[in-house]
Structure formats: C-alpha cells, structure tokens
Design a protein around this motif. Structure first.
Motif, PDB file in Angstrom:
ATOM      1  N   LEU A 256       0.961  -1.215   0.126  1.00 47.39           N
ATOM      2  CA  LEU A 256       0.039  -0.019  -0.088  1.00 47.39           C
ATOM      3  C   LEU A 256       0.792   1.140  -0.082  1.00 47.39           C
ATOM      4  CD1 LEU A 256      -2.644  -0.995   2.502  1.00 47.39           C
ATOM      5  CD2 LEU A 256      -3.229  -0.695   0.152  1.00 47.39           C
ATOM      6  N   ARG A 257       1.916   1.214   0.851  1.00 42.20           N
ATOM      7  CA  ARG A 257       2.769   2.303   0.880  1.00 42.20           C
ATOM      8  C   ARG A 257       3.626   2.726  -0.416  1.00 42.20           C
ATOM      9  NH1 ARG A 257       5.313   0.215   5.494  1.00 42.20           N
ATOM     10  NH2 ARG A 257       3.817   0.701   7.275  1.00 42.20           N
ATOM     11  N   ALA A 258       3.955   1.436  -1.194  1.00 42.10           N
ATOM     12  CA  ALA A 258       4.379   1.610  -2.468  1.00 42.10           C
ATOM     13  C   ALA A 258       3.620   2.514  -3.393  1.00 42.10           C
ATOM     14  CB  ALA A 258       4.920   0.287  -3.023  1.00 42.10           C
ATOM     15  N   GLY A 259       2.293   2.143  -3.435  1.00 45.16           N
ATOM     16  CA  GLY A 259       1.167   2.769  -3.978  1.00 45.16           C
ATOM     17  C   GLY A 259       0.703   4.029  -3.489  1.00 45.16           C
ATOM     18  N   ASP A 260       1.354   5.037  -2.644  1.00 50.55           N
ATOM     19  CA  ASP A 260       1.044   6.117  -2.081  1.00 50.55           C
ATOM     20  C   ASP A 260      -0.002   5.855  -1.071  1.00 50.55           C
ATOM     21  OD1 ASP A 260       3.409   6.963  -3.124  1.00 50.55           O
ATOM     22  OD2 ASP A 260       2.554   7.489  -5.186  1.00 50.55           O
ATOM     23  N   ILE A 261      -0.534   4.979  -0.464  1.00 42.84           N
ATOM     24  CA  ILE A 261      -1.624   4.900   0.192  1.00 42.84           C
ATOM     25  C   ILE A 261      -1.257   4.548   1.653  1.00 42.84           C
ATOM     26  CG2 ILE A 261      -3.630   3.390   0.578  1.00 42.84           C
ATOM     27  CD1 ILE A 261      -4.101   3.063  -2.343  1.00 42.84           C
ATOM     28  N   ASP A 262      -1.745   5.196   2.583  1.00 44.87           N
ATOM     29  CA  ASP A 262      -1.361   5.304   4.010  1.00 44.87           C
ATOM     30  C   ASP A 262      -2.138   4.046   4.515  1.00 44.87           C
ATOM     31  OD1 ASP A 262      -1.007   5.456   6.668  1.00 44.87           O
ATOM     32  OD2 ASP A 262      -1.571   7.684   6.996  1.00 44.87           O
ATOM     33  N   PRO A 263      -1.164   3.013   5.033  1.00 39.89           N
ATOM     34  CA  PRO A 263      -1.998   1.761   5.651  1.00 39.89           C
ATOM     35  C   PRO A 263      -2.449   1.894   6.926  1.00 39.89           C
ATOM     36  CG  PRO A 263       0.588   1.593   5.540  1.00 39.89           C
ATOM     37  CD  PRO A 263       0.190   3.151   4.955  1.00 39.89           C
TER      38      PRO A 263
END
Ligand SMILES: [Zn+2]
Length: 338
Positions: free
Chosen positions: A292-299
């Motif tokens: 998720l972090r690699a996809g710029d999403i805050d886990p």
C-alpha cells in the motif's frame, strides 16, 4: 401457285418451327422484301385494273394472317424457353444445406471475457498493463526484494537491465494504486505472463492471469470471501463451495489459497479432483502495508484485499481439458469444440 396455298405452306412451317432463329428465317422468307408473300404485292400492278382490288385485299390478308401467326409462335417459343431455364435452375429444398463455418473465441479469451464481465458486474474497473515491466513493479513494489528466489535469473525472462517480462499480473497493483490517486480502488487486469518453465501438461512459459485489488476503509477478509463467493457462483455453479487454506505470498497477509468444490463431481470425489472433492483455483489475501505504501496509500487509514487467478487453470476445469499445451497448438478441431 395460289395465295392461299403459299399462306397454308407458310403457316405449316411456323407450326413446326423449333426456335426463334428459324422463325426469323421464315419471316424473311415470306414477308421480307423479296419474300414469297411480299413479292406478290409487286405483281398486283401488272394485273388488269378490275382484278387489282381483290388481289390486293387477298395479299394483305395473307400477309396479316402470316404476321399474326408469327407473333403468336414467337411468344410461345419465348415462354417455352423460360420454362426450360426455370426447370434447370430450380432449387431442391429437400437437399441438406451447406453449413457455414464461423469463427469463435479461443477458450482462454472466452474465460478472460467471462471473468471480466463478472468482475465489472461486481464494480471492479478494468485496465490493461504492460507485459514488459520494470523489476520495481514486478518485484520490489510487491515486497519481493532482490534476494528473493522468485527473482532468480533462471525463473524469469529479463529483457535488459531492470526490465522483465511480467511474471504475474500482480505487477499491476502499484500501477493501479498510483494511477487512480489513492483509495477507494476496485481494479483488475488480465493478460499474458511469462516464466522460465518447460512446457509440459500443466506448465507453460507463457500463460494468462487475472488479478484484482480492492482498497478502502475498513475492508476485511469477509469482504474478500464475499467477492470470491460471488465470482465462483457465476464462474462455476450457483452453489459452488469455497475452501480457504492458509498460505504465503510476499504481497499479502494473511494469505489464503482458495479451492472450489469440484465441478466434475460436486465435491463427491473423482479423478479430476484426485478424490479430494476440491480444486485449487486462486491465491488471495489482505494487501500488505508495504505494498500500500508503495502505491502512495497510508496503511493506517486504508486497507485492501487482492486475488489472482490462473486463467488456463480455470479454462481447463470449466472445459474438462487435462493438457495445457492444447491451448497453444491451435488445432482447429480442438478449438471448434467450445
Ligand atoms: Zn471431483
């Protein structure tokens, strides 16, 4: 020779006339400029005045009678010709027809189309992604670092430095997260993948996968299960049962391999399911925070689930095919069955 005799001969010839050309010859022979009847008109002038009128009428009537008979015969000959042609051209509607061969979709394409329509129906968005990937999207972004055995040169086709033929459609995940600018996301893709496998009954160096992700607030494993049940009920049978077995993938945790109740025996046990009643169909799990972090999403704010399906596997189960190689040899007799 009497006019009436010439006429009688002429009419007799018309009655025995066989075709249009013969008829035309008769017209010239009797009514032409030097014809038997026409030339009588010239002789009228040589007769004594009192005989001219009667002779003239007789010749005219003979010419008319002959011309009328000629016309009637012409029409009859034409009709007869038409009848002969129609009889020759007639169609025997009791003969069996000639079947036209039409093309059809390859069973792999058909399975992908079916998966697409099911997932679009469940609210997932479809996009195509590149078959030549960077190592980053194919491995690093999916929590598969450089030391991971999946990155071995013997397992993957590298094109040039940093580029690889995608080894799974899972490579689309971080693309999709970035392209769609964060959650909520429901996305999937389908297409060719490549691995250094020797071609045998169940392996091929090129094969097809379908991968899907959903990212939102408060998604749980229950959402994943519901989605997979909805998909299996359309893909296999309305009462298809699923079995989740704990598994490991670098990009999901927890992870599960999913089996469907055997399509051949409905779970009773048969040779297709090796008497277990279950068939392995896909891998799934909750997306790891690293991905998720690699996809710029805050886990900490969002989470998600993912699943990946082997298209050949599904097509083999649905159509009862036991050798994967049959999909690629393009044997028309084989392909026509579906
Ligand atoms: Zn079975």
């Amino acid at each position: 020779m009497e006019i009436s005799e010439i006429l009688e001969d002429g009419l007799c010839s018309i009655r025995s006339c066989g075709d249009a050309r013969e008829l035309e010859d008769l017209r010239v022979q009797y009514l032409g400029r030097k014809g038997l009847l026409k030339s009588l008109q010239k002789r009228i002038g040589t007769l004594p005045t009192e005989k001219r009128k009667a002779m003239g009428r007789e010749v005219n009537e003979a010419c008319k009678a002959f011309g009328d008979a000629l016309e009637i015969c012409k029409v009859q000959l034409h009709e007869e010709l038409l009848r002969t042609q129609l009889a020759g051209d007639s169609v025997d509607i009791t003969l069996p027809g000639v079947r036209t061969r039409v093309g059809q979709r390859h069973p792999i394409s058909q399975t992908i189309e079916d998966l697409k329509s099911i997932l679009v129906g469940l609210g997932f968005h479809y996009d195509d992604y590149p078959e030549v990937e960077t190592e980053y999207y194919n491995f690093d972004a999916l929590n598969t670092p450089g030391w991971h055995p999946a990155r071995d040169l013997h397992d993957s086709f590298y094109t040039k430095e940093g580029l690889v033929l995608r080894t799974h459609t899972t490579a689309f995940q971080v693309h999709a997260m970035r392209d769609q600018g964060g959650a909520p996301i429901r996305s999937f893709t389908s297409g060719r993948c490549y691995r250094c496998d020797a071609l045998d009954m169940s392996h091929s160096p090129t094969f097809h996968q379908t991968d899907a992700i959903a990212v939102d607030k408060n998604l749980s494993f229950a959402d994943l299960k519901w989605t997979l049940y909805a998909m299996a009920s359309e893909l296999f049978a309305e009462d298809a049962q699923l079995r989740f077995r704990p598994s490991y993938f670098p990009f999901t945790t927890p992870s599960a391999e999913v089996d469907v109740s055997c399509v051949a025996c409905s779970g009773q046990g048969c040779s297709v399911c090796k008497h277990s009643g279950w068939l392995e169909i896909l891998g799934s799990g909750m997306i790891r925070p690293e991905v998720l972090r690699a996809g710029d999403i805050d886990p900490d704010l969002h989470n998600g689930f993912a699943f990946g399906i082997g298209v050949e596997r599904i097509a083999m189960l649905r159509y009862g095919i036991n050798d994967i190689r049959q999909f690629y040899v393009n044997d028309v007799a084989f392909l026509r069955q579906f």
